[in-house]
Design an enzyme around this catalytic site. Structure first.
Site, PDB file in Angstrom:
ATOM      1  N   ASP A  13       9.526   2.867  -0.221  1.00  0.00           N
ATOM      2  CA  ASP A  13       8.486   3.576   0.527  1.00  0.00           C
ATOM      3  C   ASP A  13       8.648   3.228   2.002  1.00  0.00           C
ATOM      4  O   ASP A  13       8.320   2.124   2.439  1.00  0.00           O
ATOM      5  CB  ASP A  13       7.101   3.170  -0.001  1.00  0.00           C
ATOM      6  CG  ASP A  13       5.965   3.867   0.739  1.00  0.00           C
ATOM      7  OD1 ASP A  13       6.237   4.579   1.727  1.00  0.00           O
ATOM      8  OD2 ASP A  13       4.798   3.690   0.321  1.00  0.00           O
ATOM      9  N   TYR A  49       0.854  -1.180   0.000  1.00  0.00           N
ATOM     10  CA  TYR A  49       0.000   0.000   0.000  1.00  0.00           C
ATOM     11  C   TYR A  49       0.890   1.230   0.000  1.00  0.00           C
ATOM     12  O   TYR A  49       1.814   1.332   0.810  1.00  0.00           O
ATOM     13  CB  TYR A  49      -0.903   0.003   1.234  1.00  0.00           C
ATOM     14  CG  TYR A  49      -1.819   1.200   1.314  1.00  0.00           C
ATOM     15  CD1 TYR A  49      -2.864   1.362   0.419  1.00  0.00           C
ATOM     16  CD2 TYR A  49      -1.628   2.175   2.293  1.00  0.00           C
ATOM     17  CE1 TYR A  49      -3.707   2.462   0.496  1.00  0.00           C
ATOM     18  CE2 TYR A  49      -2.473   3.281   2.374  1.00  0.00           C
ATOM     19  CZ  TYR A  49      -3.498   3.422   1.474  1.00  0.00           C
ATOM     20  OH  TYR A  49      -4.333   4.512   1.550  1.00  0.00           O
ATOM     21  N   LYS A  52       4.162   9.172   8.609  1.00  0.00           N
ATOM     22  CA  LYS A  52       3.817   8.615   9.917  1.00  0.00           C
ATOM     23  C   LYS A  52       4.710   9.137  11.064  1.00  0.00           C
ATOM     24  O   LYS A  52       4.490  10.252  11.521  1.00  0.00           O
ATOM     25  CB  LYS A  52       3.766   7.094   9.822  1.00  0.00           C
ATOM     26  CG  LYS A  52       2.624   6.695   8.840  1.00  0.00           C
ATOM     27  CD  LYS A  52       2.193   5.258   8.869  1.00  0.00           C
ATOM     28  CE  LYS A  52       0.898   5.093   8.093  1.00  0.00           C
ATOM     29  NZ  LYS A  52       1.003   4.437   6.807  1.00  0.00           N
TER      30      LYS A  52
HETATM   31  C1  LIG Z   1       0.351   4.821   5.451  1.00  0.00           C
HETATM   32  C2  LIG Z   1       1.150   4.568   4.238  1.00  0.00           C
HETATM   33  C3  LIG Z   1       1.090   5.410   3.110  1.00  0.00           C
HETATM   34  C4  LIG Z   1       0.085   6.522   2.993  1.00  0.00           C
HETATM   35  O1  LIG Z   1       0.265   7.508   3.941  1.00  0.00           O
HETATM   36  P1  LIG Z   1      -0.976   8.498   4.277  1.00  0.00           P
HETATM   37  O2  LIG Z   1      -0.363   9.500   5.174  1.00  0.00           O
HETATM   38  O3  LIG Z   1      -2.014   7.637   4.908  1.00  0.00           O
HETATM   39  O4  LIG Z   1      -1.428   9.064   2.989  1.00  0.00           O
HETATM   40  C5  LIG Z   1       1.969   5.193   2.080  1.00  0.00           C
HETATM   41  N1  LIG Z   1       2.851   4.181   2.124  1.00  0.00           N
HETATM   42  C6  LIG Z   1       2.929   3.338   3.179  1.00  0.00           C
HETATM   43  C7  LIG Z   1       3.938   2.249   3.179  1.00  0.00           C
HETATM   44  C8  LIG Z   1       2.067   3.485   4.261  1.00  0.00           C
HETATM   45  O5  LIG Z   1       2.116   2.628   5.281  1.00  0.00           O
END
Ligand SMILES: *Cc1c(COP(=O)(O)O)cnc(C)c1O
Length: 436
Positions: free
Chosen positions: A243, A143, A271
């Site tokens: 990511d 994701y 995060k």
């Molecule tokens: C949470 C997450 C996102 C998206 O971040 P948001 O702040 O919710 O838009 C993208 N990549 C990873 C790996 C994530 O865990």
């Protein structure tokens, strides 16, 4: 457990907010029951509107590394907020936060944005702008936020709700997205053999945590999957994007990079680096990042990017996230994994627990399954067992992620008392899973 006020609020919420929530997994759809409306949080605890207290194993899906309402983070936020909350002009704090990220990771420059989604969306544009190529390669179950071209075989909420893609994402947007199973080297090699000169980048979660936790596998030759991806991408003139929105500054001081040492071309963060406020970033070498406006031609912007309140919360959080903090969370996570395994084994519930650093998750597998290397395998888990386990834990005051496809998150404030409360809840939850 009293849930009257949460139930009332959820009824009202559903009238004015689609599905009653502002992010799908919060609705408890995969586990059923009433989502708890939270009134406040402190340290390892959440308190709902009915006065129930929970040990929180979601930690806002990762950001609250130091625990909720950390006094120093709150003090920094208070000090900054009274000086004005947004200027639309550069500030010293942004330089400090960027320098802190540069100090911890292999990137030389970062651009601050407001959410992980914005970071991945922008980094793809940059990769395509630099290479002049259209295609991207991603992995099933990873994701990367709700970016159109990445919302194909996505993890997190999409996995929870078994949504293969999303209406509204056009075919034109996704024809340039190639999807492979995670940890499948042959599939990646085949994709490059077929489309090599058209692939701008490979994007992957550094250690996937949105289909449950699936660490990058080490091959027979000792090469870690991330190293394989970096090498393969570069051999074809493509960029390797890691990511680290979830793993960054969580699984170690330097995120997953700190664990496997694989240097990506571009990275995304979010995060933890926002300290509970909307802040995220993407970065890379000065050379690659120099393609970004105003230094270069690839356009990217944001009214609230580098917002002083979010920036100071993130900066204070990172400065307090010392090696000791990581060692402590790692130790708590290791103990908790052991306790969960023991309780499930005692109740004769088949399971696999996987982790990368302190990030871990529990798969309720068929008996005999010993590892979950990819999304295809993750999807075979018994979500009905998780559902029973989840509710038994919740009834005993432990708030797990309301989905079998999410990681469990700990903080530095999960102390002996919090751990004891979790451990005491485990046997009944394991029995509930066994009976499901
Ligand atoms: C949470 C997450 C996102 C998206 O971040 P948001 O702040 O919710 O838009 C993208 N990549 C990873 C790996 C994530 O865990």
């Amino acid at each position: 457990m009293q849930t009257r006020r949460s139930t009332e609020l959820f009824d009202r919420a559903q009238k004015v907010i689609p599905g009653g929530v502002n992010s799908p997994v919060r609705a408890f759809q995969a586990v059923g029951g009433t989502p708890r409306f939270i009134e406040r949080a402190s340290g390892p605890h959440l308190y709902d509107v009915d006065g129930n207290r929970y040990v929180d194993l979601v930690c806002s899906w990762g950001p609250m590394l130091l625990g909720h309402a950390h006094p120093e983070v709150l003090a920094a936020v208070g000090r900054i907020a009274v000086s004005g909350t947004s200027f639309g002009a550069p500030t010293e704090l942004e330089v400090e936060l960027a320098a802190e990220i540069v100090d911890r990771t292999p990137v030389e420059q970062v651009r601050l944005v407001n959410s992980g989604t914005e970071a991945t969306m922008s980094v793809l544009r940059l990769a395509r702008g630099i290479t002049g190529r259209d295609k991207i390669l991603k992995f099933a179950g990873c994701y990367h936020g709700h970016v159109d071209s990445l919302l194909v075989a996505a993890g997190s909420g999409a996995a929870t709700l078994a949504i293969p893609g999303s209406p509204g994402v056009t075919e034109a947007t996704t024809t340039d997205t190639i999807v492979c199973e995670y940890n499948d080297r042959a599939a990646v090699a085949a994709a490059f053999a077929e489309h090599g000169d058209a692939i701008a980048c490979v994007i992957t979660e550094a250690a996937p945590g949105n289909m449950g936790v699936i660490p990058p596998a080490v091959g027979p030759d000792g090469e870690n999957f991330n190293a394989f991806l970096a090498r393969t991408a570069r051999a074809h003139g493509a960029l390797f994007i890691s990511d680290e929105v979830m793993t960054g500054f969580r699984v170690s001081r330097s995120g997953q990079f700190g664990l496997d040492g694989v240097e990506p071309d571009l990275m995304t963060f979010g995060k933890v680096m926002g300290g509970g406020f909307p802040a995220a970033a993407f970065g890379g070498s000065a050379d690659l990042m120099g393609h970004l406006a105003p230094a270069g031609a690839v356009y990217q912007a944001g009214t609230l990017s580098g917002n002083p309140v979010a920036t100071v919360a993130g900066l204070t959080t990172l400065r307090l996230a010392t090696d000791e903090v990581y060692a402590r969370i790692d130790a708590t996570a290791e103990r908790l994994r052991g306790e969960v395994a023991a309780a499930l084994t005692a109740a004769d519930v088949a399971h696999v627990i996987q982790h990368s650093g302190n990030l871990f998750s529990v798969f309720f597998t068929d008996p005999g399954v010993t590892s979950v290397p990819d999304y295809a395998t993750a999807k075979q888990q018994h979500v009905d067992r998780f559902r029973a386990f989840f509710h038994a834990m919740l009834d005993q005051g432990v708030y797990l992620p309301p989905s079998a496809f999410e990681a469990w998150f700990l903080s530095a404030t999960h102390d002996e008392a919090a751990l004891t409360r979790i451990v005491e809840a485990l046997p009944a939850a394991a029995r509930a899973a066994a009976d499901a």
